[in-house]
Design a protein around this motif. Structure first.
Motif, mmCIF file in Angstrom:
data_model
loop_
_atom_site.group_PDB
_atom_site.id
_atom_site.type_symbol
_atom_site.label_atom_id
_atom_site.label_comp_id
_atom_site.label_asym_id
_atom_site.label_seq_id
_atom_site.Cartn_x
_atom_site.Cartn_y
_atom_site.Cartn_z
ATOM 1 N N VAL A 159 0.748 -0.951 0.068
ATOM 2 C CA VAL A 159 0.005 -0.138 0.145
ATOM 3 C C VAL A 159 0.741 1.221 0.015
ATOM 4 C CG1 VAL A 159 -1.854 1.399 1.468
ATOM 5 C CG2 VAL A 159 -1.775 -1.183 1.037
ATOM 6 N N MET A 160 1.728 1.282 0.871
ATOM 7 C CA MET A 160 2.599 2.487 1.196
ATOM 8 C C MET A 160 3.959 2.456 1.164
ATOM 9 S SD MET A 160 1.388 3.213 5.024
ATOM 10 C CE MET A 160 -0.617 2.977 4.726
ATOM 11 N N THR A 161 4.766 3.228 0.766
ATOM 12 C CA THR A 161 6.204 3.092 0.861
ATOM 13 C C THR A 161 6.847 3.061 2.081
ATOM 14 O OG1 THR A 161 6.372 4.186 -1.459
ATOM 15 C CG2 THR A 161 8.349 4.375 0.129
ATOM 16 N N LEU A 162 7.541 2.335 2.685
ATOM 17 C CA LEU A 162 8.102 2.196 3.975
ATOM 18 C C LEU A 162 9.388 3.026 4.004
ATOM 19 C CD1 LEU A 162 7.020 -1.073 5.175
ATOM 20 C CD2 LEU A 162 5.946 1.272 5.804
ATOM 21 N N ILE A 163 9.693 3.758 5.012
ATOM 22 C CA ILE A 163 11.119 4.682 5.170
ATOM 23 C C ILE A 163 11.830 4.098 6.402
ATOM 24 C CG2 ILE A 163 11.843 6.887 5.735
ATOM 25 C CD1 ILE A 163 9.368 7.893 4.186
ATOM 26 N N PRO A 164 13.194 4.113 6.278
ATOM 27 C CA PRO A 164 13.738 3.852 7.533
ATOM 28 C C PRO A 164 13.333 4.405 8.674
ATOM 29 C CG PRO A 164 15.332 4.143 5.584
ATOM 30 C CD PRO A 164 14.009 4.500 5.201
ATOM 31 N N GLY A 165 13.099 3.521 9.718
ATOM 32 C CA GLY A 165 12.639 3.953 11.009
ATOM 33 C C GLY A 165 11.222 3.955 11.127
ATOM 34 N N ASP A 166 10.612 3.753 10.180
ATOM 35 C CA ASP A 166 9.173 3.300 10.047
ATOM 36 C C ASP A 166 8.834 2.075 11.044
ATOM 37 O OD1 ASP A 166 8.198 5.531 8.831
ATOM 38 O OD2 ASP A 166 7.720 4.616 6.867
ATOM 39 N N VAL A 167 7.716 2.101 11.632
ATOM 40 C CA VAL A 167 7.337 1.052 12.597
ATOM 41 C C VAL A 167 6.302 0.170 12.325
ATOM 42 C CG1 VAL A 167 7.010 0.626 15.106
ATOM 43 C CG2 VAL A 167 8.828 2.103 14.492
ATOM 44 N N ILE A 168 6.179 -1.069 12.239
ATOM 45 C CA ILE A 168 4.845 -1.797 12.171
ATOM 46 C C ILE A 168 4.571 -2.165 13.622
ATOM 47 C CG2 ILE A 168 3.659 -3.730 11.127
ATOM 48 C CD1 ILE A 168 5.249 -3.395 8.709
ATOM 49 N N LEU A 169 3.518 -2.197 14.192
ATOM 50 C CA LEU A 169 3.207 -2.910 15.259
ATOM 51 C C LEU A 169 2.160 -4.207 14.869
ATOM 52 C CD1 LEU A 169 2.020 0.025 17.526
ATOM 53 C CD2 LEU A 169 4.307 -0.692 17.136
ATOM 54 N N THR A 170 2.589 -5.348 15.514
ATOM 55 C CA THR A 170 1.950 -6.471 14.969
ATOM 56 C C THR A 170 0.720 -6.836 15.669
ATOM 57 O OG1 THR A 170 3.466 -7.646 16.542
ATOM 58 C CG2 THR A 170 4.337 -7.180 14.273
ATOM 59 N N GLY A 171 0.278 -6.186 16.669
ATOM 60 C CA GLY A 171 -0.971 -6.524 17.249
ATOM 61 C C GLY A 171 -0.698 -7.111 18.732
ATOM 62 N N THR A 172 -1.831 -7.194 19.357
ATOM 63 C CA THR A 172 -1.661 -7.605 20.931
ATOM 64 C C THR A 172 -2.338 -8.894 21.307
ATOM 65 O OG1 THR A 172 -1.652 -6.654 23.037
ATOM 66 C CG2 THR A 172 -3.636 -6.232 21.796
ATOM 67 N N PRO A 173 -1.763 -9.539 21.989
ATOM 68 C CA PRO A 173 -2.434 -10.835 22.579
ATOM 69 C C PRO A 173 -3.734 -10.454 23.700
ATOM 70 C CG PRO A 173 -0.235 -10.612 23.520
ATOM 71 C CD PRO A 173 -0.345 -9.551 22.717
ATOM 72 N N ALA A 174 -4.245 -11.466 24.108
ATOM 73 C CA ALA A 174 -5.554 -11.475 24.845
ATOM 74 C C ALA A 174 -4.873 -10.897 26.412
ATOM 75 C CB ALA A 174 -6.097 -12.828 25.167
ATOM 76 N N GLY A 175 -5.605 -10.331 27.059
ATOM 77 C CA GLY A 175 -5.466 -9.770 28.384
ATOM 78 C C GLY A 175 -5.451 -8.451 28.433
ATOM 79 N N VAL A 176 -5.849 -7.753 27.324
ATOM 80 C CA VAL A 176 -5.681 -6.067 27.409
ATOM 81 C C VAL A 176 -6.511 -5.556 28.732
ATOM 82 C CG1 VAL A 176 -5.288 -5.911 25.091
ATOM 83 C CG2 VAL A 176 -7.432 -5.849 25.732
ATOM 84 N N GLY A 177 -6.261 -4.644 29.179
ATOM 85 C CA GLY A 177 -7.033 -3.874 30.448
ATOM 86 C C GLY A 177 -6.387 -2.594 30.743
ATOM 87 N N PRO A 178 -7.244 -1.962 31.649
ATOM 88 C CA PRO A 178 -7.270 -0.638 31.824
ATOM 89 C C PRO A 178 -6.059 -0.148 32.724
ATOM 90 C CG PRO A 178 -9.031 -1.640 33.536
ATOM 91 C CD PRO A 178 -8.416 -2.686 32.559
ATOM 92 N N LEU A 179 -5.374 0.920 32.444
ATOM 93 C CA LEU A 179 -4.542 1.665 33.171
ATOM 94 C C LEU A 179 -5.188 2.603 34.136
ATOM 95 C CD1 LEU A 179 -1.843 2.064 30.467
ATOM 96 C CD2 LEU A 179 -1.665 0.537 32.646
ATOM 97 N N THR A 180 -4.594 2.776 35.375
ATOM 98 C CA THR A 180 -4.919 4.068 35.925
ATOM 99 C C THR A 180 -3.791 4.873 36.366
ATOM 100 O OG1 THR A 180 -4.815 2.790 38.015
ATOM 101 C CG2 THR A 180 -6.986 3.007 37.001
ATOM 102 N N VAL A 181 -3.971 6.395 36.606
ATOM 103 C CA VAL A 181 -2.795 7.194 37.205
ATOM 104 C C VAL A 181 -2.178 6.613 38.169
ATOM 105 C CG1 VAL A 181 -2.284 9.433 37.903
ATOM 106 C CG2 VAL A 181 -3.966 8.948 36.479
#
Lengths: 248, 248
Positions: A204-226
């Motif tokens: 789709v798009m040209t990638l440039i040195p330093g560009d980042v691909i995040l590959t997705g997250t496994p189960a278990g996501v949850g909330p953060l608090t301050v």
């Protein structure tokens, strides 16, 4: 501020400073510092961060989805969302009441490229780092498009460094909050693996040195608090730790 | 390649070259060229392009939507999608069979800013240009997230220049394909006006000089085919023209 190479035995690592940028042949300046005395910042300033949604089946299920999508779902995070290890995630309490962590393997691109075939993806990859795809879950649900929910300043911790010699196909990935394990997966569970993602995005798009691909997250996501301390650790890379502060 | 200021009577415009970048106080180099002899490229290299969906009621209706959203819907286009006036939009025929034009008013940011109040938005705006938010409509519908459909290389024509002295509140915006009018709207029909959009986006992410906000498209969007010439003209700015070629 300089790029550098982290080397040495565990607990005795040092950083050898690199002249200019680390893409292509690198040249050392001759300066060396103990790692413990160096303040690490985000290991790169990506021109773009392309992220993959719904790339672990157990995470798709926990989000209430039925079937994982046949093709990767891509979205993006702005460069202004990047912070480094030890920097604070700023909770935008005026706009969101539910901010989640999402630990992920991040792929760092090393060469200008487009339409990369799967079997040549390794040639354009500079290395791997840990990422936290911080997400305002309430805004993600309300907006439909994920750009706002995932685009706040500080919502893309990256680091602590880039591991350049690594097989990413079966690494343990663990997210902890205040020392308690919340996500525990393996990159072998990725529905679309790293070479497939590099091919898909670069079609789709040209990638440039330093560009980042995040590959997705496994189960278990949850909330953060301050006040929370959140860490994403990946086998063979290291651990990215950030605390959460109020933005307002 | 240089930044420059376009001045002079219609048909006799010239370009005065600017030293360095045009944000803040500008300094002229003394070089002047007739506009007709200058090749214009995209007037800026944005670190990010934040775009607004569903911001004209008649476009929301033509897309089959019910009510326009109460809040702006934001998405983003990568910097690699930007081309300038006269450059070609590359139709990715292997991946999409339906690529649409979307003529839009683009806001160019002139100052590093975040959490800008509506009433101070004018202070951070550098100027305005024409944009074409080219969209692979079939992929947009299939993916749900719009990042891929709107993120192809060449899918963000910008130009022909930045008009810095302009009231954006009621400008005619017209898109033509091969000289035939396809979109004809007025920026007074924007559901969320320019100051509101600057405040809304900057409440989420820091904006950097050169960043671009695309304000949404009026009704009349439709397909492009290889060989077409598409133009987006905005009253008080100028006309951005691009032809369509096959990528493959």
């Amino acid at each position: 501020m300089t790029f550098g190479v982290v080397e040495g035995a565990r607990g005795e690592e040092f950083v050898s400073a690199v002249a200019g940028h680390p893409f292509g042949d690198i040249q050392f300046t001759g300066d060396r510092f103990p790692l413990a005395e160096v303040r690490l910042v985000a290991p790169m300033l990506p021109s773009k961060i392309v992220a993959i949604g719904k790339n672990y089946a157990d995470h798709v299920r926990e989000m209430g989805g039925d079937e994982p999508p046949a093709e990767p779902v891509i979205f993006s995070k702005p460069s202004t969302s990047v912070i480094g290890p030890g920097e604070a995630v700023a909770y935008p309490e005026k706009l969101s009441q539910r901010v989640d962590f999402e630990g992920e393997l991040a792929v760092v691109i090393g060469r200008l490229c487009r339409e990369v075939p799967v079997e040549r993806a390794h040639e354009v990859i500079f290395g791997y780092t840990c990422a936290n795809d911080v997400t305002a879950r309430d805004l993600q649900k309300r907006d439909g498009q994920w750009t706002r929910a995932k685009g706040f300043d500080t919502f893309c911790p990256l680091g602590p460094w880039i591991e350049t010699v690594l097989d990413p196909s079966d690494l343990a990935i663990t997210t902890t909050v205040n020392g308690e394990i919340r996500q525990s997966g393996r990159t072998s569970q990725l529905l679309h693996d790293v070479p497939t993602l590099v091919a898909y995005v670069s079609a789709v798009m040209t990638l440039i040195p330093g560009d980042v691909i995040l590959t997705g997250t496994p189960a278990g996501v949850g909330p953060l608090t301050v006040g929370d301390e959140v860490s994403v650790g990946i086998e063979g890379i290291g651990t990215l730790t950030n605390r959460v502060v109020s933005r307002d």
